[in-house]
Design a protein around this motif. Structure first.
Motif, PDB file in Angstrom:
ATOM      1  N   SER A   1      -3.773 -52.338 -18.039  1.00 27.94           N
ATOM      2  CA  SER A   1      -5.050 -52.838 -18.551  1.00 27.94           C
ATOM      3  C   SER A   1      -4.881 -53.683 -19.808  1.00 27.94           C
ATOM      4  O   SER A   1      -5.866 -54.073 -20.407  1.00 27.94           O
ATOM      5  N   THR A   2      -3.653 -53.978 -20.200  1.00 28.25           N
ATOM      6  CA  THR A   2      -3.442 -54.811 -21.393  1.00 28.25           C
ATOM      7  C   THR A   2      -3.066 -56.219 -20.958  1.00 28.25           C
ATOM      8  O   THR A   2      -2.411 -56.415 -19.929  1.00 28.25           O
ATOM      9  N   TRP A   3      -3.480 -57.195 -21.747  1.00 30.32           N
ATOM     10  CA  TRP A   3      -3.232 -58.589 -21.393  1.00 30.32           C
ATOM     11  C   TRP A   3      -1.756 -58.940 -21.284  1.00 30.32           C
ATOM     12  O   TRP A   3      -1.347 -59.576 -20.305  1.00 30.32           O
ATOM     13  N   PRO A   4      -0.894 -58.568 -22.227  1.00 31.24           N
ATOM     14  CA  PRO A   4       0.513 -58.986 -22.078  1.00 31.24           C
ATOM     15  C   PRO A   4       1.139 -58.537 -20.756  1.00 31.24           C
ATOM     16  O   PRO A   4       1.850 -59.308 -20.111  1.00 31.24           O
ATOM     17  N   GLU A   5       0.841 -57.317 -20.331  1.00 25.09           N
ATOM     18  CA  GLU A   5       1.413 -56.842 -19.075  1.00 25.09           C
ATOM     19  C   GLU A   5       0.763 -57.521 -17.868  1.00 25.09           C
ATOM     20  O   GLU A   5       1.453 -57.902 -16.924  1.00 25.09           O
ATOM     21  N   LEU A   6      -0.548 -57.680 -17.885  1.00 23.77           N
ATOM     22  CA  LEU A   6      -1.210 -58.365 -16.773  1.00 23.77           C
ATOM     23  C   LEU A   6      -0.743 -59.807 -16.654  1.00 23.77           C
ATOM     24  O   LEU A   6      -0.491 -60.304 -15.555  1.00 23.77           O
ATOM     25  N   GLU A   7      -0.604 -60.478 -17.792  1.00 23.85           N
ATOM     26  CA  GLU A   7      -0.123 -61.858 -17.789  1.00 23.85           C
ATOM     27  C   GLU A   7       1.299 -61.920 -17.230  1.00 23.85           C
ATOM     28  O   GLU A   7       1.628 -62.776 -16.412  1.00 23.85           O
ATOM     29  N   GLY A   8       2.141 -60.996 -17.669  1.00 25.50           N
ATOM     30  CA  GLY A   8       3.519 -60.960 -17.175  1.00 25.50           C
ATOM     31  C   GLY A   8       3.591 -60.730 -15.681  1.00 25.50           C
ATOM     32  O   GLY A   8       4.341 -61.406 -14.964  1.00 25.50           O
ATOM     33  N   LEU A   9       2.788 -59.789 -15.173  1.00 31.68           N
ATOM     34  CA  LEU A   9       2.770 -59.519 -13.736  1.00 31.68           C
ATOM     35  C   LEU A   9       2.259 -60.730 -12.955  1.00 31.68           C
ATOM     36  O   LEU A   9       2.802 -61.072 -11.897  1.00 31.68           O
TER      37      LEU A   9
END
Length: 168
Positions: free
Chosen positions: A49-57
């Motif tokens: 649910s965090t942007w850095p991880e969602l962006e990375g995925l």
């Protein structure tokens, strides 16, 4: 700005998941795979649910990054052993083995759905500025996916071969 919400799955909110084959060892994870693997059971794994991880995925799924996808046990998961996708470096993370190609479109779509869900949570909490930022992030994922379809991805530029970070 920058205020992150807790994982909606912990409050019972709807949240995108993706199927991963997981082999457990006690309370921890032993292995994970996109395709069938010995002694592994298919499980629905939450997106972060965090942007850095969602962006990375989303970047990985769109072919803009050669990074690997990992699975870990969700922190504060009192409701049971919930799993979440993550990036390298998360404590207790296990790399998801196998080719990403068959699930890349699904992963990109689910990452965008998660971003839009976060925007909705912010909108419901009367944080219009945060909601607007998250909607813009959702549009960027859509643009990146379209660009990848037109051949602007790491995989396409390198024809599947290591490119040493160079792109055309």
């Amino acid at each position: 700005m920058g205020e992150e919400i807790g994982h909606p799955a912990l409050t019972g909110g709807p949240w995108p998941v993706i199927g991963v084959r997981v082999r457990r060892e006690g309370q921890g994870l032993r292995a994970a795979s996109w395709r069938p693997a010995p002694h592994a059971a298919a499980e629905d794994v939450l997106l972060p649910s965090t942007w850095p991880e969602l962006e990375g995925l989303a970047r990985i799924a769109a072919g803009q990054s050669r990074a690997r996808v990992y699975v870990r046990v969700l922190d504060d998961a009192d409701a049971g052993p919930l799993l979440v996708l993550c990036l390298r470096g998360a404590p207790g993370a296990v790399r998801v083995e196998g080719p990403l190609s068959p699930v890349a479109e699904t992963l990109t779509a689910r990452a965008r759905a998660a971003v839009l869900r976060v925007a909705a949570v912010h909108r419901e909490a009367d944080r219009a500025e945060e909601a607007q930022v998250w909607r813009a992030r959702g549009r960027q994922i859509l643009k990146d996916r379209r660009a990848a379809r037109r051949g602007r991805s790491v995989r396409t530029a390198s024809a599947g071969l290591p490119s040493l970070g160079q792109r055309r």
